[in-house]
Write a protein that holds these residues in place. Sequence first.
Motif, PDB file in Angstrom:
ATOM      1  N   TYR A 232      -7.404   5.977  -1.394  1.00  0.00           N
ATOM      2  CA  TYR A 232      -8.315   5.602  -0.301  1.00  0.00           C
ATOM      3  C   TYR A 232      -8.873   6.864   0.342  1.00  0.00           C
ATOM      4  CZ  TYR A 232      -9.915   3.797   4.184  1.00  0.00           C
ATOM      5  OH  TYR A 232     -10.682   3.494   5.277  1.00  0.00           O
TER       6      TYR A 232
ATOM      7  N   GLY B  71      -7.733   7.233   9.763  1.00  0.00           N
ATOM      8  CA  GLY B  71      -6.842   7.589   8.665  1.00  0.00           C
ATOM      9  C   GLY B  71      -6.622   6.416   7.734  1.00  0.00           C
TER      10      GLY B  71
ATOM     11  N   GLY C 163     -14.256   5.835   3.906  1.00  0.00           N
ATOM     12  CA  GLY C 163     -13.806   4.451   4.042  1.00  0.00           C
ATOM     13  C   GLY C 163     -13.901   3.675   2.738  1.00  0.00           C
TER      14      GLY C 163
ATOM     15  N   ALA D 207      -8.095  -8.315  -7.848  1.00  0.00           N
ATOM     16  CA  ALA D 207      -7.701  -8.436  -6.441  1.00  0.00           C
ATOM     17  C   ALA D 207      -8.861  -8.178  -5.482  1.00  0.00           C
ATOM     18  CB  ALA D 207      -6.570  -7.458  -6.134  1.00  0.00           C
ATOM     19  N   CYS D 208      -9.940  -7.580  -5.963  1.00  0.00           N
ATOM     20  CA  CYS D 208     -11.022  -7.198  -5.050  1.00  0.00           C
ATOM     21  C   CYS D 208     -11.847  -8.417  -4.657  1.00  0.00           C
ATOM     22  CB  CYS D 208     -11.933  -6.157  -5.698  1.00  0.00           C
ATOM     23  SG  CYS D 208     -13.336  -5.746  -4.627  1.00  0.00           S
ATOM     24  N   PRO D 209     -11.902  -8.753  -3.363  1.00  0.00           N
ATOM     25  CA  PRO D 209     -12.647  -9.944  -2.956  1.00  0.00           C
ATOM     26  C   PRO D 209     -14.154  -9.724  -3.032  1.00  0.00           C
ATOM     27  CG  PRO D 209     -11.798  -8.809  -1.020  1.00  0.00           C
ATOM     28  CD  PRO D 209     -11.259  -8.076  -2.221  1.00  0.00           C
ATOM     29  N   ARG D 210     -14.580  -8.499  -3.198  1.00  0.00           N
ATOM     30  CA  ARG D 210     -16.003  -8.201  -3.172  1.00  0.00           C
ATOM     31  C   ARG D 210     -16.589  -7.972  -4.562  1.00  0.00           C
ATOM     32  NH1 ARG D 210     -18.261  -7.634   1.259  1.00  0.00           N
ATOM     33  NH2 ARG D 210     -19.838  -6.250   0.420  1.00  0.00           N
TER      34      ARG D 210
ATOM     35  N   GLY E 276     -16.255 -13.981   0.141  1.00  0.00           N
ATOM     36  CA  GLY E 276     -16.247 -12.777  -0.700  1.00  0.00           C
ATOM     37  C   GLY E 276     -17.627 -12.337  -1.130  1.00  0.00           C
TER      38      GLY E 276
ATOM     39  N   ALA F 299     -10.328   8.263   3.483  1.00  0.00           N
ATOM     40  CA  ALA F 299     -10.418   7.899   4.904  1.00  0.00           C
ATOM     41  C   ALA F 299     -11.681   8.461   5.551  1.00  0.00           C
ATOM     42  CB  ALA F 299      -9.189   8.390   5.653  1.00  0.00           C
TER      43      ALA F 299
ATOM     44  N   GLU G  91      -3.091  -2.198  -3.490  1.00  0.00           N
ATOM     45  CA  GLU G  91      -1.845  -2.965  -3.465  1.00  0.00           C
ATOM     46  C   GLU G  91      -1.571  -3.570  -4.841  1.00  0.00           C
ATOM     47  OE1 GLU G  91      -2.358  -4.880   1.034  1.00  0.00           O
ATOM     48  OE2 GLU G  91      -2.263  -6.173  -0.708  1.00  0.00           O
ATOM     49  N   ALA G  92      -2.618  -4.107  -5.449  1.00  0.00           N
ATOM     50  CA  ALA G  92      -2.436  -4.899  -6.670  1.00  0.00           C
ATOM     51  C   ALA G  92      -2.182  -4.039  -7.894  1.00  0.00           C
ATOM     52  CB  ALA G  92      -3.658  -5.776  -6.912  1.00  0.00           C
TER      53      ALA G  92
ATOM     54  N   ARG H 257      -8.058  -8.000   6.839  1.00  0.00           N
ATOM     55  CA  ARG H 257      -9.406  -7.594   6.438  1.00  0.00           C
ATOM     56  C   ARG H 257      -9.942  -8.662   5.496  1.00  0.00           C
ATOM     57  NH1 ARG H 257      -4.654  -5.914   3.534  1.00  0.00           N
ATOM     58  NH2 ARG H 257      -5.194  -4.742   1.677  1.00  0.00           N
TER      59      ARG H 257
ATOM     60  N   LEU I 190       0.834  -1.189   0.000  1.00  0.00           N
ATOM     61  CA  LEU I 190       0.000   0.000   0.000  1.00  0.00           C
ATOM     62  C   LEU I 190       0.877   1.250   0.000  1.00  0.00           C
ATOM     63  CD1 LEU I 190      -2.642  -0.860   2.746  1.00  0.00           C
ATOM     64  CD2 LEU I 190      -3.057  -0.646   0.299  1.00  0.00           C
TER      65      LEU I 190
ATOM     66  N   ARG J 252     -15.587  -1.958   0.566  1.00  0.00           N
ATOM     67  CA  ARG J 252     -15.498  -1.876   2.022  1.00  0.00           C
ATOM     68  C   ARG J 252     -14.159  -1.289   2.461  1.00  0.00           C
ATOM     69  NH1 ARG J 252     -18.757  -2.294   6.057  1.00  0.00           N
ATOM     70  NH2 ARG J 252     -17.749  -4.006   7.153  1.00  0.00           N
ATOM     71  N   GLY J 253     -13.462  -0.676   1.526  1.00  0.00           N
ATOM     72  CA  GLY J 253     -12.199  -0.025   1.876  1.00  0.00           C
ATOM     73  C   GLY J 253     -11.078  -0.983   2.204  1.00  0.00           C
ATOM     74  N   PHE J 254     -11.135  -2.212   1.658  1.00  0.00           N
ATOM     75  CA  PHE J 254     -10.110  -3.216   1.970  1.00  0.00           C
ATOM     76  C   PHE J 254      -8.767  -2.912   1.285  1.00  0.00           C
ATOM     77  CE2 PHE J 254     -13.671  -6.570   2.564  1.00  0.00           C
ATOM     78  CZ  PHE J 254     -13.815  -6.217   3.886  1.00  0.00           C
ATOM     79  N   ARG J 255      -8.804  -2.231   0.164  1.00  0.00           N
ATOM     80  CA  ARG J 255      -7.601  -1.753  -0.530  1.00  0.00           C
ATOM     81  C   ARG J 255      -6.680  -2.827  -1.090  1.00  0.00           C
ATOM     82  NH1 ARG J 255      -6.062   2.025   4.251  1.00  0.00           N
ATOM     83  NH2 ARG J 255      -7.876   1.082   5.230  1.00  0.00           N
ATOM     84  N   PHE J 256      -7.207  -4.017  -1.336  1.00  0.00           N
ATOM     85  CA  PHE J 256      -6.397  -4.995  -2.066  1.00  0.00           C
ATOM     86  C   PHE J 256      -6.108  -4.430  -3.470  1.00  0.00           C
ATOM     87  CE2 PHE J 256      -8.673  -7.854   0.929  1.00  0.00           C
ATOM     88  CZ  PHE J 256      -7.562  -8.395   1.554  1.00  0.00           C
TER      89      PHE J 256
ATOM     90  N   ARG K 264     -13.438   0.863  13.663  1.00  0.00           N
ATOM     91  CA  ARG K 264     -13.659   2.091  12.920  1.00  0.00           C
ATOM     92  C   ARG K 264     -15.117   2.512  13.089  1.00  0.00           C
ATOM     93  NH1 ARG K 264     -12.416   5.138   7.899  1.00  0.00           N
ATOM     94  NH2 ARG K 264     -14.468   5.607   7.102  1.00  0.00           N
TER      95      ARG K 264
ATOM     96  N   PHE L 231      -6.081   0.116   9.214  1.00  0.00           N
ATOM     97  CA  PHE L 231      -7.175  -0.862   9.163  1.00  0.00           C
ATOM     98  C   PHE L 231      -7.683  -1.081  10.579  1.00  0.00           C
ATOM     99  CE2 PHE L 231      -4.885  -1.759   5.265  1.00  0.00           C
ATOM    100  CZ  PHE L 231      -5.915  -1.896   4.360  1.00  0.00           C
TER     101      PHE L 231
ATOM    102  N   TYR M 225      -4.696 -12.956  -6.152  1.00  0.00           N
ATOM    103  CA  TYR M 225      -3.902 -11.862  -5.595  1.00  0.00           C
ATOM    104  C   TYR M 225      -3.779 -12.012  -4.077  1.00  0.00           C
ATOM    105  CZ  TYR M 225      -2.035  -7.722  -3.731  1.00  0.00           C
ATOM    106  OH  TYR M 225      -1.214  -6.898  -3.017  1.00  0.00           O
ATOM    107  N   ILE M 226      -4.896 -12.268  -3.429  1.00  0.00           N
ATOM    108  CA  ILE M 226      -4.879 -12.355  -1.963  1.00  0.00           C
ATOM    109  C   ILE M 226      -4.020 -13.546  -1.519  1.00  0.00           C
ATOM    110  CG2 ILE M 226      -6.308 -12.638   0.113  1.00  0.00           C
ATOM    111  CD1 ILE M 226      -8.481 -11.020  -1.289  1.00  0.00           C
TER     112      ILE M 226
ATOM    113  N   PRO N 116     -10.553 -15.732  -1.805  1.00  0.00           N
ATOM    114  CA  PRO N 116     -11.345 -15.646  -3.038  1.00  0.00           C
ATOM    115  C   PRO N 116     -10.577 -15.360  -4.325  1.00  0.00           C
ATOM    116  CG  PRO N 116     -11.688 -13.713  -1.668  1.00  0.00           C
ATOM    117  CD  PRO N 116     -10.871 -14.670  -0.861  1.00  0.00           C
ATOM    118  N   ASN N 117      -9.325 -14.937  -4.259  1.00  0.00           N
ATOM    119  CA  ASN N 117      -8.633 -14.717  -5.532  1.00  0.00           C
ATOM    120  C   ASN N 117      -7.126 -14.918  -5.406  1.00  0.00           C
ATOM    121  OD1 ASN N 117      -7.350 -12.123  -4.843  1.00  0.00           O
ATOM    122  ND2 ASN N 117      -9.434 -11.276  -4.912  1.00  0.00           N
TER     123      ASN N 117
END
Lengths: 348, 210
Positions: free
Chosen positions: A183, B85, A188, A144-147, B135, A185, A174-175, B193, A72, A167-171, B122, B88, B42-43, B39-40
Amino acid sequence: MSDRQVAMVIDLNKCIGCQTCTIACKTMWTSKEGMEGMWWNTVSTAPGEGTPKGWEQMGGGFRDGKAQPGRLPKQSEFGDPWEFNYEETLFGGDPHATLKPSGGDPDWGTNWDEDVGGGEYPNSFFFYIPRICNHCTKPACMEACPRGAIFKRDEDGIVLINEDHCRGFRFCQEACPYKEIYYNAVTGKSQKCLFCLPRMEEGVATACSRQCPGRVRFLGFLDDEDGPIHKLVYDHKVALPLHPEYETEPNVFYIPPLAPPSFDAEGNPTEEDRIPITYLMSLFGGEVVEALETLKAEKAARKRGEPSELMDTLISRNWVDLFGPFNKSPKDIEAMRLMEGGQLGTAQ
Amino acid sequence: MQSLKVTDISGFLDPVARPWNGIAAERVDMMPSPLGLQPNDYIIASWEERPYGELEVLSAASVHDGQRIAVRLVWEKDKPSAGAGEGFPDAAAIAFPVRGDPLLMQMGSADAPIHALQWRARGNETRSVNAEGIGSSKPGPDVAAAGKGGWSGGNWHVVMTRNLAVPQGGAVLVSGHATRIGFAVWNGHNEERAGIKAVSLDWIDLELEA
Ligand code: SF4
Ligand code: SF4
């Protein structure tokens, strides 16, 4: 892959680093709360650390088709959104007051290493690289997004985040090997460049393209054989993706920079390139060699007074030709809307 | 474990409220959620060499008053991650089977969905979610989900509450009957997460005292 794909070609030989595109984007899309530190369009000096700082070392993308871990980027690596003491400086009555950013002396920001560049005098060099989301054909962010919150539109290949599912996971952040996801803040949620979707749907060019005083940024569908994009990417093969080795298949392409030759110790021009070809290859891959040869040859032809379709396209004498089918003015759209609505129709 | 019947649940909404001291807590063994079920690619690629879900044990207790159920979780965390901020948040969830025999590790399936409450540091908020596989989580039915967490002395204390009765799609809980419950905990400092979390080894029987 989408049915059709919009794309952008950015001519690095014409970019003057004025940041008009950056501000056009900022004003249009990222002025709300939580978006202060976002720059969906950046223009950074090359060679340089870029934006965010050192993004080319942050990983992501694919290698031999396999997803690569990425890290990130931090807000401080983009640059914190500073507040300035305008009130005090402009109206405070102290003639010695100077503008200072909040939070102490900053040590990084977008295009922080402006014009530092590379090489040794008299052979120093630099150029600018404007960047946006590449609306990749193989978006690492989306995979990369699990959702399943990121999707690529069939009709134009624009890559978007559905904020209702994010959901603001931000994979994704990174990817993405280009670090083109931000992001928020406050909400979220992750956010990114939309390729000015609401404008493009009305036939209006992206704000960064339309406001560029350098006539740098071409637009169009990749498969439109009469459009400038197809010509530059496929016919002349002079427009190349940045870091093709990341394997996301970007849809933003660059005309690589030409430069005057190097000088020897006596100050005479030599045969040697000013911008090391190895450096350009590290950005645009091996195809940059041939692209530069083509550009040089066509330039020389034009100099001799011969016609060159490529040079004519790149010079873009008629401004709106840059934008292919996206050549409408936002003003026309406004007028059309008013007429369709039956109000003020005659006032136009 | 058992959810003890109390006359009034209002004394249990605060995770450090004194009445919880009188409620026996269950020790729940936890483990990292299996990497292969992420689920993928990348993860999987980004976590295969990174430890996660290292919480080994969680303490769980529960009460209900015939209308609402409260579940209190306590787990060790040296310092809290509020997720302010760029950070997580620490988070926790309790899950119930909706119907059929869902696999907890796989977050259920279309035939056997899971209904969960998830608390996140949060905003200190709790939401109702449904899942039909990894997922796939989406907002769950309105069960008047509420929750509150507090960190002190090296531990998170979190209470999550909901109605026993639920609209369509939720996990029905009935006084005097047994169901099953599962747990998950996310360590925000470790950027945990989504499916990257500690989970209970399997479902645990939960009996609602009549
Ligand atoms: S540049 Fe990054 S954010 Fe944009 S589509 Fe490609 S992978 Fe996704
Ligand atoms: S507006 Fe055009 S010339 Fe100015 S920095 Fe952006 S791309 Fe370059």
